[in-house]
Design a protein around this motif. Sequence first.
Motif, PDB file in Angstrom:
ATOM      1  N   PRO A 159      12.129  24.840  16.583  1.00  0.00           N
ATOM      2  CA  PRO A 159      12.362  24.305  17.936  1.00  0.00           C
ATOM      3  C   PRO A 159      13.842  24.162  18.268  1.00  0.00           C
ATOM      4  O   PRO A 159      14.264  24.476  19.385  1.00  0.00           O
ATOM      5  CB  PRO A 159      11.651  22.951  17.895  1.00  0.00           C
ATOM      6  CG  PRO A 159      10.538  23.157  16.910  1.00  0.00           C
ATOM      7  CD  PRO A 159      11.117  24.060  15.847  1.00  0.00           C
ATOM      8  N   LEU A 160      14.646  23.688  17.300  1.00  0.00           N
ATOM      9  CA  LEU A 160      16.086  23.584  17.562  1.00  0.00           C
ATOM     10  C   LEU A 160      16.709  24.964  17.707  1.00  0.00           C
ATOM     11  O   LEU A 160      17.547  25.193  18.580  1.00  0.00           O
ATOM     12  CB  LEU A 160      16.771  22.812  16.435  1.00  0.00           C
ATOM     13  CG  LEU A 160      18.297  22.679  16.557  1.00  0.00           C
ATOM     14  CD1 LEU A 160      18.678  21.960  17.849  1.00  0.00           C
ATOM     15  CD2 LEU A 160      18.883  21.953  15.334  1.00  0.00           C
ATOM     16  N   GLY A 161      16.289  25.893  16.841  1.00  0.00           N
ATOM     17  CA  GLY A 161      16.823  27.251  16.929  1.00  0.00           C
ATOM     18  C   GLY A 161      16.518  27.894  18.270  1.00  0.00           C
ATOM     19  O   GLY A 161      17.363  28.570  18.867  1.00  0.00           O
ATOM     20  N   ARG A 162      15.288  27.661  18.751  1.00  0.00           N
ATOM     21  CA  ARG A 162      14.901  28.227  20.044  1.00  0.00           C
ATOM     22  C   ARG A 162      15.722  27.605  21.175  1.00  0.00           C
ATOM     23  O   ARG A 162      16.165  28.310  22.093  1.00  0.00           O
ATOM     24  CB  ARG A 162      13.410  28.008  20.281  1.00  0.00           C
ATOM     25  CG  ARG A 162      12.895  28.674  21.562  1.00  0.00           C
ATOM     26  CD  ARG A 162      11.404  28.487  21.739  1.00  0.00           C
ATOM     27  NE  ARG A 162      10.658  29.146  20.655  1.00  0.00           N
ATOM     28  CZ  ARG A 162      10.058  28.493  19.672  1.00  0.00           C
ATOM     29  NH1 ARG A 162      10.092  27.169  19.624  1.00  0.00           N
ATOM     30  NH2 ARG A 162       9.403  29.165  18.730  1.00  0.00           N
ATOM     31  N   ALA A 163      15.939  26.284  21.114  1.00  0.00           N
ATOM     32  CA  ALA A 163      16.698  25.605  22.164  1.00  0.00           C
ATOM     33  C   ALA A 163      18.145  26.096  22.198  1.00  0.00           C
ATOM     34  O   ALA A 163      18.713  26.346  23.274  1.00  0.00           O
ATOM     35  CB  ALA A 163      16.650  24.093  21.948  1.00  0.00           C
ATOM     36  N   LEU A 164      18.760  26.235  21.013  1.00  0.00           N
ATOM     37  CA  LEU A 164      20.132  26.740  20.980  1.00  0.00           C
ATOM     38  C   LEU A 164      20.204  28.203  21.410  1.00  0.00           C
ATOM     39  O   LEU A 164      21.157  28.624  22.072  1.00  0.00           O
ATOM     40  CB  LEU A 164      20.712  26.572  19.579  1.00  0.00           C
ATOM     41  CG  LEU A 164      20.941  25.125  19.106  1.00  0.00           C
ATOM     42  CD1 LEU A 164      21.456  25.111  17.676  1.00  0.00           C
ATOM     43  CD2 LEU A 164      21.914  24.399  20.031  1.00  0.00           C
ATOM     44  N   ALA A 165      19.174  28.971  21.036  1.00  0.00           N
ATOM     45  CA  ALA A 165      19.152  30.384  21.422  1.00  0.00           C
ATOM     46  C   ALA A 165      19.061  30.550  22.933  1.00  0.00           C
ATOM     47  O   ALA A 165      19.605  31.513  23.494  1.00  0.00           O
ATOM     48  CB  ALA A 165      17.981  31.093  20.745  1.00  0.00           C
ATOM     49  N   GLU A 166      18.396  29.615  23.613  1.00  0.00           N
ATOM     50  CA  GLU A 166      18.311  29.695  25.076  1.00  0.00           C
ATOM     51  C   GLU A 166      19.691  29.556  25.701  1.00  0.00           C
ATOM     52  O   GLU A 166      20.016  30.245  26.685  1.00  0.00           O
ATOM     53  CB  GLU A 166      17.369  28.612  25.595  1.00  0.00           C
ATOM     54  CG  GLU A 166      15.898  28.897  25.305  1.00  0.00           C
ATOM     55  CD  GLU A 166      14.983  27.788  25.790  1.00  0.00           C
ATOM     56  OE1 GLU A 166      15.504  26.797  26.358  1.00  0.00           O
ATOM     57  OE2 GLU A 166      13.761  27.901  25.601  1.00  0.00           O
ATOM     58  N   HIS A 167      20.504  28.649  25.137  1.00  0.00           N
ATOM     59  CA  HIS A 167      21.883  28.534  25.640  1.00  0.00           C
ATOM     60  C   HIS A 167      22.654  29.827  25.376  1.00  0.00           C
ATOM     61  O   HIS A 167      23.417  30.301  26.228  1.00  0.00           O
ATOM     62  CB  HIS A 167      22.594  27.358  24.969  1.00  0.00           C
ATOM     63  CG  HIS A 167      22.045  26.025  25.340  1.00  0.00           C
ATOM     64  ND1 HIS A 167      22.071  25.540  26.624  1.00  0.00           N
ATOM     65  CD2 HIS A 167      21.440  25.062  24.582  1.00  0.00           C
ATOM     66  CE1 HIS A 167      21.512  24.339  26.670  1.00  0.00           C
ATOM     67  NE2 HIS A 167      21.117  24.024  25.426  1.00  0.00           N
ATOM     68  N   GLY A 168      22.449  30.378  24.189  1.00  0.00           N
ATOM     69  CA  GLY A 168      23.112  31.646  23.880  1.00  0.00           C
ATOM     70  C   GLY A 168      22.643  32.769  24.779  1.00  0.00           C
ATOM     71  O   GLY A 168      23.441  33.643  25.168  1.00  0.00           O
ATOM     72  N   SER A 169      21.348  32.765  25.149  1.00  0.00           N
ATOM     73  CA  SER A 169      20.817  33.805  26.041  1.00  0.00           C
ATOM     74  C   SER A 169      21.472  33.734  27.407  1.00  0.00           C
ATOM     75  O   SER A 169      21.734  34.769  28.041  1.00  0.00           O
ATOM     76  CB  SER A 169      19.297  33.644  26.175  1.00  0.00           C
ATOM     77  OG  SER A 169      18.654  33.893  24.946  1.00  0.00           O
ATOM     78  N   THR A 170      21.735  32.503  27.874  1.00  0.00           N
ATOM     79  CA  THR A 170      22.414  32.343  29.161  1.00  0.00           C
ATOM     80  C   THR A 170      23.796  32.977  29.113  1.00  0.00           C
ATOM     81  O   THR A 170      24.205  33.692  30.035  1.00  0.00           O
ATOM     82  CB  THR A 170      22.531  30.852  29.518  1.00  0.00           C
ATOM     83  OG1 THR A 170      21.228  30.281  29.601  1.00  0.00           O
ATOM     84  CG2 THR A 170      23.252  30.665  30.840  1.00  0.00           C
ATOM     85  N   MET A 171      24.509  32.735  28.008  1.00  0.00           N
ATOM     86  CA  MET A 171      25.851  33.322  27.875  1.00  0.00           C
ATOM     87  C   MET A 171      25.775  34.828  27.679  1.00  0.00           C
ATOM     88  O   MET A 171      26.622  35.579  28.181  1.00  0.00           O
ATOM     89  CB  MET A 171      26.579  32.661  26.706  1.00  0.00           C
ATOM     90  CG  MET A 171      27.011  31.225  27.006  1.00  0.00           C
ATOM     91  SD  MET A 171      27.903  30.455  25.645  1.00  0.00           S
ATOM     92  CE  MET A 171      26.535  29.857  24.666  1.00  0.00           C
ATOM     93  N   LEU A 172      24.747  35.274  26.954  1.00  0.00           N
ATOM     94  CA  LEU A 172      24.565  36.708  26.756  1.00  0.00           C
ATOM     95  C   LEU A 172      24.298  37.412  28.080  1.00  0.00           C
ATOM     96  O   LEU A 172      24.877  38.475  28.372  1.00  0.00           O
ATOM     97  CB  LEU A 172      23.402  36.948  25.797  1.00  0.00           C
ATOM     98  CG  LEU A 172      23.214  38.347  25.205  1.00  0.00           C
ATOM     99  CD1 LEU A 172      24.467  38.787  24.459  1.00  0.00           C
ATOM    100  CD2 LEU A 172      22.005  38.366  24.289  1.00  0.00           C
ATOM    101  N   ALA A 173      23.443  36.792  28.911  1.00  0.00           N
ATOM    102  CA  ALA A 173      23.148  37.377  30.229  1.00  0.00           C
ATOM    103  C   ALA A 173      24.382  37.369  31.115  1.00  0.00           C
ATOM    104  O   ALA A 173      24.638  38.322  31.862  1.00  0.00           O
ATOM    105  CB  ALA A 173      22.013  36.601  30.896  1.00  0.00           C
TER     106      ALA A 173
END
Length: 316
Positions: A61-75
Amino acid sequence: MKIDERHLVQLAAVVQAGGVTEGAAFLGLAQPAVSRTISMLEKRVGEPLFVKGKRPLQPTPLGRALAEHGSTMLAAGRKASDTIESFRVGNSGIVRVGGTPFFMDALIAPMIAEFQTRHPDVRVDLTYGYFPDLRTALHADQIDLAICPIDILDEGSGLTFQQILPGRNVIACSVTHPLLLKRRPQPSHLLDYPWIAPPPGSPLMSDLRGMLLSFGATEIKIRYSGGSLMSVVNYLKTSQALTIMPHSVVFALRNDKSITALPVTIPHPERALGLLKRADALRVPAIDQFARYIGASFDDLKSLIKRHEQSVVWGM
């Protein structure tokens, strides 16, 4: 706790790709470097970011939450790259154009619409003016490009001029005007009718005065003045008034079948319609694309305009 944004982007790539090797390939990075980043990030947050033993990798769950922030920056990074590429090839940006009213309304506005069907992300901001005002606006960096008729460009003006259409004036009237019934109208016949004055500041005003004086007029019977192109056309088609117009404007309105040109050859100054830019202007691809499109559009029109002139002005 401060987290390195690059680490979040790499985490997002691994989560989206389902593996470290695949995520590294997506980012163009080496697999060992991305593996070290994930390990460092787990140590930094003090929690596992992936469920152990799951293939493909499954984020906690923490990995997914942090990955969402990274996805925003990736996009955002992808969007920035797309923006750069779009700007570089002239498919996005703003073009500030100034021009003389009759030409802009009759000829340039439809070309802008056609240009934007090919380049929908280019915005065009339009202003009206005549050569002195447009020259000032160019030097003040208020517009990027002017489309206007000029007689001569002074050396040392700091501007460049690309001719797109030679000047040619005609007498415009309604398609039911009585003078059209005459086989060969004479200049003296024109003095029997009222006139519409071109807009204030237009070089057509001096052309009108010079023409009527050459016909022997002692005064100009002005019936209407100060109107836009649409108001002048609407006035012409419901009256017996005459006015002077660039032939290309009458040509552009030919399909409306409301006004035409009298078959009378009139004097006109050496003037040409063209694209005016600052010589030291920064290169902006969207502006270059727009200027090329306008120039090419007029290249396509020149022969049609010439044939129309021969048919309507000389052929009647």
